[in-house]
Design a protein around this motif. Structure first.
Motif, PDB file in Angstrom:
ATOM      1  N   HIS A 309       0.837  -1.201   0.000  1.00 42.78           N
ATOM      2  CA  HIS A 309       0.000   0.000   0.000  1.00 42.78           C
ATOM      3  C   HIS A 309       0.868   1.246   0.000  1.00 42.78           C
ATOM      4  O   HIS A 309       2.023   1.229   0.432  1.00 42.78           O
ATOM      5  N   SER A 310       0.299   2.332  -0.488  1.00 41.69           N
ATOM      6  CA  SER A 310       1.037   3.592  -0.522  1.00 41.69           C
ATOM      7  C   SER A 310       1.369   4.048   0.892  1.00 41.69           C
ATOM      8  O   SER A 310       0.607   3.822   1.830  1.00 41.69           O
ATOM      9  N   SER A 311       2.514   4.693   1.034  1.00 41.09           N
ATOM     10  CA  SER A 311       2.915   5.239   2.317  1.00 41.09           C
ATOM     11  C   SER A 311       2.174   6.541   2.570  1.00 41.09           C
ATOM     12  O   SER A 311       1.548   7.120   1.683  1.00 41.09           O
ATOM     13  N   GLU A 316      -1.029   8.433  -1.967  1.00 36.62           N
ATOM     14  CA  GLU A 316      -2.150   7.992  -1.153  1.00 36.62           C
ATOM     15  C   GLU A 316      -3.442   8.553  -1.749  1.00 36.62           C
ATOM     16  O   GLU A 316      -3.511   9.712  -2.146  1.00 36.62           O
ATOM     17  N   GLN A 326      -5.818  12.164  -5.033  1.00 34.58           N
ATOM     18  CA  GLN A 326      -4.546  11.463  -4.829  1.00 34.58           C
ATOM     19  C   GLN A 326      -3.470  12.461  -4.428  1.00 34.58           C
ATOM     20  O   GLN A 326      -3.275  13.484  -5.079  1.00 34.58           O
ATOM     21  N   ARG A 443      -3.070  16.387   4.887  1.00 32.19           N
ATOM     22  CA  ARG A 443      -3.337  14.963   5.054  1.00 32.19           C
ATOM     23  C   ARG A 443      -4.059  14.685   6.380  1.00 32.19           C
ATOM     24  O   ARG A 443      -4.913  13.810   6.461  1.00 32.19           O
ATOM     25  N   ARG A 452      -8.860   7.871   8.106  1.00 32.12           N
ATOM     26  CA  ARG A 452      -7.511   7.317   8.021  1.00 32.12           C
ATOM     27  C   ARG A 452      -6.741   7.593   9.307  1.00 32.12           C
ATOM     28  O   ARG A 452      -6.979   8.578   9.997  1.00 32.12           O
TER      29      ARG A 452
END
Length: 458
Positions: A309-311, A316, A326, A443, A452
């Motif tokens: 998975h993306s960091s 992300e 994204q 983020r 998240r």
């Protein structure tokens, strides 16, 4: 104060401070380590004793390469300590190890994958004694902190010299990284890409244009990106070494990942990488080399790379009321160019958000934006709308205007809430390209909305 008592006190204090900070939603990635070191200056060496540790350093790709390695270890049934929060200086690394130790200071896990800041490498590795040190690449980054790229290279070399028993996994395509192998006794494993990637004309090699040994200008048999590729000096003969492990073919690339053929010595296997873009092919190559150099079965990491998975903040993807958003961290010209190339490769209409801060963790010098190829995106017919935000939003907008926004709609937004509202209203996908502190801030808000985990939660 006895050694055993000071160790126990340092561990207890570290855990208590981290727990308190996390109750306050403050992360607790650095201060707990500072407290622990104040009580016991040797605490990191004690709480990491006997562990099998892989350290990854370099300018770009540290976090993602570590993510690939820890994912492979954990998927194969090996619980692994990793500083997923990105706290990669000595206090942050100390906090991670100490918080995961027993009350008496013994490590709870056998394995660790640690991302380490280039300048902090000499402080960290002298205490944790890694089994493998992997170096991803060397580019200009935060000039006001690191200075020129040769200074960064020298800082890494100091760390390597403290670990003569560590296996070095070095990027064969980077002339600066290759030079780290000279005059050290370490076993060296070279990895790289054995084939050209993309267009071969007008490659940007300003970070390492001249031979590190004699000063002559390099010639290239092929390029991958920036100054990476088949370099050779026509004067003294310094050149790209034959890679022990390498990408020999890129079979497929799309927005969901890449399929490559990877050579391990004389054998080769097809590998699916669950993350897109050329730089993630390099990250995967580094991870494949480091994993096998550490003595683990390559089948394990080949399997795990397909569903990695993306960091945090690095490719992300978030769903905002049906809008695909994204996020792609950018922090220097080389990495930014690869991100822009990825965005410009989209096969659908999109909006782009450019976020630029100039805080300490970013580097106060933002002149690097003039060396990045924003023209590649501004010239893309699929780009329909642009948003600019951050402490230096106006500087970013000026750069984009010089790149020729044409008749596209653009807007400067200083409110994070307003930006998120705009993204929610978008009927086309949105690519967000922030630098480091801008990424952390935005983020965090996106994470709250979409459920998240915070950066300190991995």
């Amino acid at each position: 104060m006895s050694q055993s008592f000071s160790t126990a006190l340092a561990v207890g204090a570290c855990k208590a401070v981290r727990a308190a900070l996390r109750v306050l939603h403050r992360g607790g990635t650095t201060l707990p380590g500072k407290v622990a070191m104040k009580i016991d200056s040797n605490i990191l060496e004690k709480v990491s004793a006997g562990m099998d540790i892989i350290v990854v350093t370099g300018t770009n790709g540290k976090t993602t390469t570590c993510n690939m390695l820890s994912h492979a270890l954990e998927s194969s049934g090996r619980p692994t300590l990793a500083n997923r929060s990105g706290a990669n200086l000595l206090p942050g690394v100390t906090a991670e190890f100490t918080s995961n130790a027993t009350a008496s200071g013994h490590p709870k896990k056998k394995f660790a994958v640690i991302e380490c800041d280039e300048a902090a490498l000499k402080q960290v590795v002298s205490k944790i004694h890694p089994k493998v040190i992997a170096v991803t690449n060397l580019f200009r980054d935060q000039l006001d902190r690191y200075g020129e790229v040769m200074h960064t290279r020298d800082e890494i070399k100091k760390g390597i010299e403290l670990c003569p028993d560590a296996v070095l996994c070095l990027n064969a395509d980077d002339s600066l990284v290759v030079s780290l192998a000279y005059q050290v006794p370490n076993k060296v494993v070279y990895y790289g890409i054995d084939i050209p990637v993309g267009r071969q004309e007008n490659a940007e090699i300003s970070d390492a244009r001249y031979c590190i040994r004699c000063g002559a200008e390099y010639e290239y048999d092929y390029h991958t990106y920036a100054h990476l590729g088949g370099f050779r000096c026509p004067k003294c003969g310094y050149s790209r070494p034959a890679a022990d492990m390498a990408v020999t073919d890129i079979l497929r690339q799309d927005m969901s990942g890449s399929t490559i053929r990877f050579r391990f010595g004389k054998e080769s296997e097809e590998v699916r990488i669950g993350l897109p873009a050329v730089y993630n092919i390099y990250n995967a190559a580094a991870a494949l080399a480091a994993y096998t150099a550490a003595g683990f079965d390559r089948k394990e990491i080949i399997t795990s790379l397909s569903d990695v998975h993306s960091s945090f903040g690095r490719l992300e993807t978030f769903d905002l009321d049906g809008t695909k958003v994204q996020m792609i961290l950018v922090k220097n010209p080389a990495g930014c160019n690869q991100a822009l190339s990825y965005v410009a490769g989209a096969d659908t209409d999109y909006a782009a958000v450019f976020c630029l801060n100039d805080r300490t963790a970013d580097g106060h010098d933002i002149s690097w934006i003039w060396d990045a190829d924003f023209e590649s995106v501004c010239g893309d017919e699929h780009l329909k709308r642009v948003y600019v935000t951050g402490d230096r939003a106006e500087d970013m907008l000026l750069r984009l205007k010089y790149a020729d926004l044409g008749g596209r709609e653009y807007e400067v937004i200083h409110s994070q809430e307003e930006l998120i509202s705009r993204m929610k209203q978008s009927r086309i996908p949105v690519f967000v390209l922030p630098n480091y502190t801008a990424m952390l801030s935005l983020r965090a808000e996106l994470g709250k909305i979409t459920g998240r985990a915070g950066f300190w939660e991995g």
